[in-house]
Design an enzyme around this catalytic site. Structure first.
Site, PDB file in Angstrom:
ATOM      1  N   PRO A   3       0.826  -1.206   0.000  1.00 16.58           N
ATOM      2  CA  PRO A   3       0.000   0.000   0.000  1.00 16.58           C
ATOM      3  C   PRO A   3       0.862   1.259   0.000  1.00 16.58           C
ATOM      4  CG  PRO A   3      -0.763  -1.567   1.642  1.00 16.58           C
ATOM      5  CD  PRO A   3       0.551  -2.078   1.146  1.00 16.58           C
ATOM      6  N   GLU A   4       0.358   2.299  -0.645  1.00 17.85           N
ATOM      7  CA  GLU A   4       1.082   3.568  -0.692  1.00 17.85           C
ATOM      8  C   GLU A   4       0.431   4.560   0.261  1.00 17.85           C
ATOM      9  OE1 GLU A   4       2.025   4.617  -4.787  1.00 17.85           O
ATOM     10  OE2 GLU A   4       2.142   2.488  -5.317  1.00 17.85           O
TER      11      GLU A   4
ATOM     12  N   LYS B  56       4.636   5.227   5.007  1.00 18.37           N
ATOM     13  CA  LYS B  56       3.995   3.923   5.157  1.00 18.37           C
ATOM     14  C   LYS B  56       4.052   3.411   6.591  1.00 18.37           C
ATOM     15  CE  LYS B  56       5.149   3.108   0.352  1.00 18.37           C
ATOM     16  NZ  LYS B  56       5.859   2.282  -0.643  1.00 18.37           N
TER      17      LYS B  56
ATOM     18  N   GLN C 249       5.096  -3.034   6.192  1.00 18.05           N
ATOM     19  CA  GLN C 249       5.950  -3.663   5.190  1.00 18.05           C
ATOM     20  C   GLN C 249       5.076  -4.402   4.177  1.00 18.05           C
ATOM     21  OE1 GLN C 249       8.487  -5.564   8.185  1.00 18.05           O
ATOM     22  NE2 GLN C 249      10.108  -4.128   7.657  1.00 18.05           N
TER      23      GLN C 249
ATOM     24  N   ARG D 156      14.916   9.355   8.857  1.00 22.87           N
ATOM     25  CA  ARG D 156      15.309   9.194   7.458  1.00 22.87           C
ATOM     26  C   ARG D 156      14.210   9.613   6.487  1.00 22.87           C
ATOM     27  NH1 ARG D 156      16.307   4.320   8.003  1.00 22.87           N
ATOM     28  NH2 ARG D 156      14.534   3.323   6.978  1.00 22.87           N
TER      29      ARG D 156
ATOM     30  N   ASN E 182       4.825   2.944  -6.236  1.00 20.35           N
ATOM     31  CA  ASN E 182       4.924   2.677  -7.666  1.00 20.35           C
ATOM     32  C   ASN E 182       3.751   3.225  -8.471  1.00 20.35           C
ATOM     33  OD1 ASN E 182       6.410   1.619  -9.853  1.00 20.35           O
ATOM     34  ND2 ASN E 182       4.982  -0.098  -9.983  1.00 20.35           N
TER      35      ASN E 182
ATOM     36  N   ARG F 104      10.927  -2.201 -10.607  1.00 22.87           N
ATOM     37  CA  ARG F 104       9.472  -2.201 -10.420  1.00 22.87           C
ATOM     38  C   ARG F 104       8.787  -2.048 -11.774  1.00 22.87           C
ATOM     39  NH1 ARG F 104       8.013  -0.546  -5.305  1.00 22.87           N
ATOM     40  NH2 ARG F 104       5.948  -1.337  -5.867  1.00 22.87           N
TER      41      ARG F 104
END
Length: 263
Positions: free
Chosen positions: A2-3, A53, A70, A125, A169, A253
Site C-alpha cells: 500500500p502507498e 507507510k 511492510q 530518514r 509505484n 518495479r
C-alpha cells in the site's frame, strides 16, 4: 505494498473506531511490548498519524506505538467480542468497549517515548509526507533542486521515502504521466514550467487518490476523481494522445508509460 493514500485511509478507519475512547484491554504478541499492556489499559488513543507507510498511534500517557506494515502487515477493525476468521498471526490488539483494532502479521513494531520519536532511525530518514497539508509545491520544488536529489533519476527518486514519504509505484507512474515525463529525467535538467508542474503533481495526485480513489465515476479525470491513467493499462490507448501504453521495468518495479506523449 500500500502507498501513502491507502495507509492514511487505513489510519482514518482506525481513528474512527477507537479514538478518544478508553482502552479496556491491550495485548501485544512481542515480549518486549508486554510491559506496556498495563500501562496503556485505561488510556485513550489521541490520534493516529502517518509518516509515509508507517503508522504512529499516539496515546494519552505520552507513549506512541510505531508500526510499519511492510509487505504483509494489515490492520483490521472489528466489534469488540467478535472472533475474526483468519489464518494471520495477531501482533497487536487495542480494545475499547465497542470496537477493537487488530494488527496482523507485521514485525516492525515498537513503543516509543516522545524523545525516542525524534531519534527513531526510520522517522529521521523519511522525508516530508505528501499528505501533510502543510507541505507546499514550493517546498517540494526546493527538495527536487537540492544537492541531495537534483541528480537522481525520477525512476528511483519517486520511490525513495527519504525524498517524499508516501509515494510508491502507482503514484510514480501516474505522476510522471500527468506531467509528460519519462523516468529517466532528473530535476536538474527540467525547465521552470516542468519543475512547477512536477512539484504540483507530486502533491495533487496523492491527495486526489486519498480523497477520491474507490469512488466510481469512470468519466472523471485527475482534478475530479482519481483513477489510473496508465498504471496496469499496458496495451490500451492513452487518453491524452491516442498512443499505446507500454510496460517496462524501472528501478526493479513495473513501469507503465506512453512513449508518444511522455518525453
Amino acid at each position: 505494498m500500500p502507498e501513502g493514500p491507502e495507509i492514511r485511509r487505513a489510519a482514518d478507519n482506525l481513528e474512527a473506531a477507537i479514538k478518544g475512547k478508553p482502552l479496556t484491554d491491550v495485548w501485544f504478541a512481542f515480549a518486549q511490548l508486554k510491559p506496556y499492556e498495563s500501562q496503556l489499559t485505561g488510556q485513550l488513543v489521541t490520534r493516529i498519524e502517518t509518516r509515509g507507510k508507517a503508522l504512529l498511534t499516539h496515546f494519552s500517557n505520552g507513549l506512541t506505538l510505531y508500526s510499519h506494515n511492510q509487505l504483509y502487515g494489515v490492520w483490521r477493525v472489528i466489534d469488540t467480542g467478535e472472533i475474526p476468521q483468519t489464518t494471520r498471526i495477531l501482533r497487536v490488539r487495542l480494545q475499547t468497549a465497542d470496537k477493537t483494532i487488530l494488527l496482523y502479521s507485521a514485525s516492525d513494531i515498537e513503543m516509543l517515548t516522545a524523545e525516542q520519536l525524534t531519534t527513531h532511525p526510520f522517522l529521521q530518514r523519511v522525508g516530508p509526507d505528501v499528505l501533510d497539508a502543510r507541505l507546499t509545491p514550493e517546498e517540494v520544488k526546493a527538495r527536487l533542486l537540492s544537492p541531495r536529489f537534483r541528480n537522481r533519476q525520477f525512476s528511483g527518486l519517486l520511490l525513495d521515502q527519504a525524498f517524499l514519504a508516501g509515494l510508491g509505484n502507482y503514484l510514480r507512474v501516474e505522476i510522471l504521466w500527468q506531467v509528460g515525463l519519462t523516468g529517466q529525467h532528473k530535476a536538474k535538467d527540467l525547465n521552470e514550467a516542468q519543475l512547477n508542474a512536477l512539484s504540483h503533481a507530486l502533491l495533487d495526485i496523492p491527495r486526489l487518490s486519498y480523497t477520491t480513489r474507490g469512488q466510481a465515476d469512470e468519466n472523471k479525470h485527475h482534478g475530479a476523481l482519481f483513477r489510473f491513467k496508465v498504471f496496469h493499462r499496458d496495451g490500451e490507448v492513452c487518453e491524452r494522445c491516442g498512443g499505446i501504453i507500454e510496460k517496462t521495468t524501472l528501478s526493479s518495479r513495473p513501469f507503465y508509460w506512453c512513449p508518444h506523449c511522455q518525453k
